[in-house]
Design a protein around this motif. Structure first.
Motif, short mmCIF file in Angstrom:
data_model
loop_
_atom_site.label_atom_id
_atom_site.label_comp_id
_atom_site.label_asym_id
_atom_site.label_seq_id
_atom_site.Cartn_x
_atom_site.Cartn_y
_atom_site.Cartn_z
N LEU A 188 0.82 -1.23 -0.35
CA LEU A 188 0.10 0.10 -0.06
C LEU A 188 0.82 1.29 -0.06
CD1 LEU A 188 -2.63 1.24 0.15
CD2 LEU A 188 -2.75 1.09 2.44
N GLN A 189 1.81 1.32 0.75
CA GLN A 189 2.77 2.40 0.77
C GLN A 189 3.56 2.55 -0.44
OE1 GLN A 189 1.98 4.14 3.56
NE2 GLN A 189 3.64 4.13 4.74
N GLY A 190 3.75 1.39 -1.14
CA GLY A 190 4.41 1.43 -2.49
C GLY A 190 3.48 2.14 -3.62
N LYS A 191 2.23 2.28 -3.00
CA LYS A 191 1.29 2.62 -4.18
C LYS A 191 1.31 4.26 -3.91
CE LYS A 191 0.29 -0.90 -6.70
NZ LYS A 191 1.26 -1.55 -7.04
N MET A 192 0.99 4.55 -2.47
CA MET A 192 0.79 5.79 -2.14
C MET A 192 1.92 6.82 -2.29
SD MET A 192 -1.43 5.03 1.36
CE MET A 192 -0.95 6.55 2.17
N PHE A 193 3.02 6.53 -2.01
CA PHE A 193 4.14 7.44 -1.95
C PHE A 193 4.35 8.17 -3.46
CE2 PHE A 193 5.10 6.20 2.39
CZ PHE A 193 5.28 7.45 2.97
N PRO A 194 4.53 7.20 -4.40
CA PRO A 194 4.71 7.82 -5.64
C PRO A 194 3.64 8.77 -6.08
CG PRO A 194 4.95 5.33 -6.10
CD PRO A 194 4.64 5.57 -4.54
N ALA A 195 2.35 8.60 -5.58
CA ALA A 195 1.17 9.44 -5.91
C ALA A 195 1.39 10.79 -5.29
CB ALA A 195 -0.38 9.00 -5.51
N TYR A 196 1.95 10.56 -4.01
CA TYR A 196 2.27 11.60 -2.98
C TYR A 196 3.25 12.54 -3.41
CZ TYR A 196 4.42 14.24 1.04
OH TYR A 196 4.69 14.97 1.71
N PHE A 197 4.35 11.91 -4.05
CA PHE A 197 5.40 12.65 -4.42
C PHE A 197 5.16 13.41 -5.76
CE2 PHE A 197 8.10 10.02 -1.41
CZ PHE A 197 8.27 11.03 -0.69
N MET A 198 4.40 12.70 -6.63
CA MET A 198 3.97 13.45 -7.63
C MET A 198 3.21 14.74 -7.54
SD MET A 198 3.84 13.42 -11.15
CE MET A 198 4.29 11.94 -11.61
N LEU A 199 2.22 14.48 -6.45
CA LEU A 199 1.35 15.55 -6.28
C LEU A 199 2.15 16.79 -5.67
CD1 LEU A 199 -1.59 16.90 -5.82
CD2 LEU A 199 -1.50 15.65 -3.60
N ILE A 200 3.09 16.56 -4.71
CA ILE A 200 3.78 17.45 -4.03
C ILE A 200 4.88 18.22 -5.06
CG2 ILE A 200 5.84 16.06 -2.95
CD1 ILE A 200 3.57 18.64 -0.98
N SER A 201 5.36 17.33 -5.99
CA SER A 201 6.45 17.90 -6.91
C SER A 201 5.75 18.91 -8.01
CB SER A 201 6.83 16.74 -7.78
OG SER A 201 7.80 16.05 -7.05
N THR A 202 4.43 18.43 -8.34
CA THR A 202 3.74 19.43 -9.12
C THR A 202 3.27 20.75 -8.33
OG1 THR A 202 2.76 17.36 -10.11
CG2 THR A 202 1.62 19.47 -10.62
N SER A 203 3.07 20.48 -7.14
CA SER A 203 2.80 21.72 -6.50
C SER A 203 4.03 22.57 -6.33
CB SER A 203 2.01 21.19 -5.27
OG SER A 203 0.78 20.73 -5.26
N SER A 204 4.91 22.06 -5.85
CA SER A 204 6.41 22.74 -5.83
C SER A 204 6.83 23.44 -7.19
CB SER A 204 7.45 21.77 -5.62
OG SER A 204 7.03 21.23 -4.15
N ALA A 205 6.34 22.45 -8.26
CA ALA A 205 6.94 23.38 -9.60
C ALA A 205 5.93 24.56 -9.98
CB ALA A 205 6.64 22.23 -10.83
N ILE A 206 4.65 24.25 -9.49
CA ILE A 206 3.81 25.45 -9.73
C ILE A 206 4.24 26.83 -8.86
CG2 ILE A 206 1.31 26.37 -9.40
CD1 ILE A 206 0.50 23.34 -10.60
N SER A 207 4.45 26.43 -7.71
CA SER A 207 4.79 27.54 -6.76
C SER A 207 6.05 28.28 -7.43
CB SER A 207 4.99 26.87 -5.27
OG SER A 207 3.83 26.54 -4.85
N VAL A 208 7.27 27.24 -7.81
CA VAL A 208 8.31 28.08 -8.40
C VAL A 208 8.05 28.86 -9.41
CG1 VAL A 208 10.52 27.44 -9.48
CG2 VAL A 208 9.89 26.01 -7.46
N ALA A 209 7.11 28.49 -10.34
CA ALA A 209 7.02 29.29 -11.57
C ALA A 209 6.24 30.36 -11.16
CB ALA A 209 6.00 28.18 -12.56
#
Length: 147
Positions: free
Chosen positions: A13-34
């Motif tokens: 379950l963690q192996g499925k949740m963490f990639p989704a979490y890091f994708m969401l947080i990376s996208t949010s961070s990229a939007i914040s940087v831009a």
């Protein structure tokens, strides 16, 4: 989840949740940087604004390293460890594992645990550094509030 799911199911379950979490947080961070870079161009930005862009870039870098490097390595190592544990007859327990006591008798499992712990630790460190960078940026944003 740790207290209620069998260990291997919890890991999967963690192996499925963490990639989704890091994708969401990376996208949010990229939007914040831009957005921040657009609103505060480097040439006209004050020193504190340049630091803020650095914090945001740092958070993005840590999140991307987790998404693209550490999470795939951790999941791969976890799956190998699960296979080894199944062969040794452990891993179906709920909560704390019999892994540590079995690793005392199995050098291969002990070595795998060390490698998994190292990769997991680097992932956790990147996550903490990202959190700290975003906390600093939140502090900056809160200083702009006029209550």
């Amino acid at each position: 989840m740790f207290k209620y799911l069998p260990r291997h199911q919890f890991g999967s379950l963690q192996g499925k949740m963490f990639p989704a979490y890091f994708m969401l947080i990376s996208t949010s961070s990229a939007i914040s940087v831009a957005a921040f870079a657009y609103l505060h161009p480097w040439k006209t930005a004050s020193t504190i604004e340049r630091y803020q862009l650095g914090f945001l870039l740092s958070a993005l870098g840590c999140n991307l390293s987790n998404l693209l490097v550490f999470t795939p390595m951790t999941v791969e190592m976890m799956m190998k460890r699960h296979k080894m544990e199944k062969d040794l007859g452990i891993g179906t327990e709920v909560g704390y594992s019999k892994n540590a006591e079995t690793a005392r008798r199995s050098p291969a499992l002990a070595a795998m645990n060390r490698k998994f712990g190292m990769i997991h630790g680097l992932s956790s460190l990147a996550n903490i550094l990202s959190f700290g960078s975003l906390a600093m940026h939140s502090w900056y944003l809160s200083s702009k509030l006029d209550l």
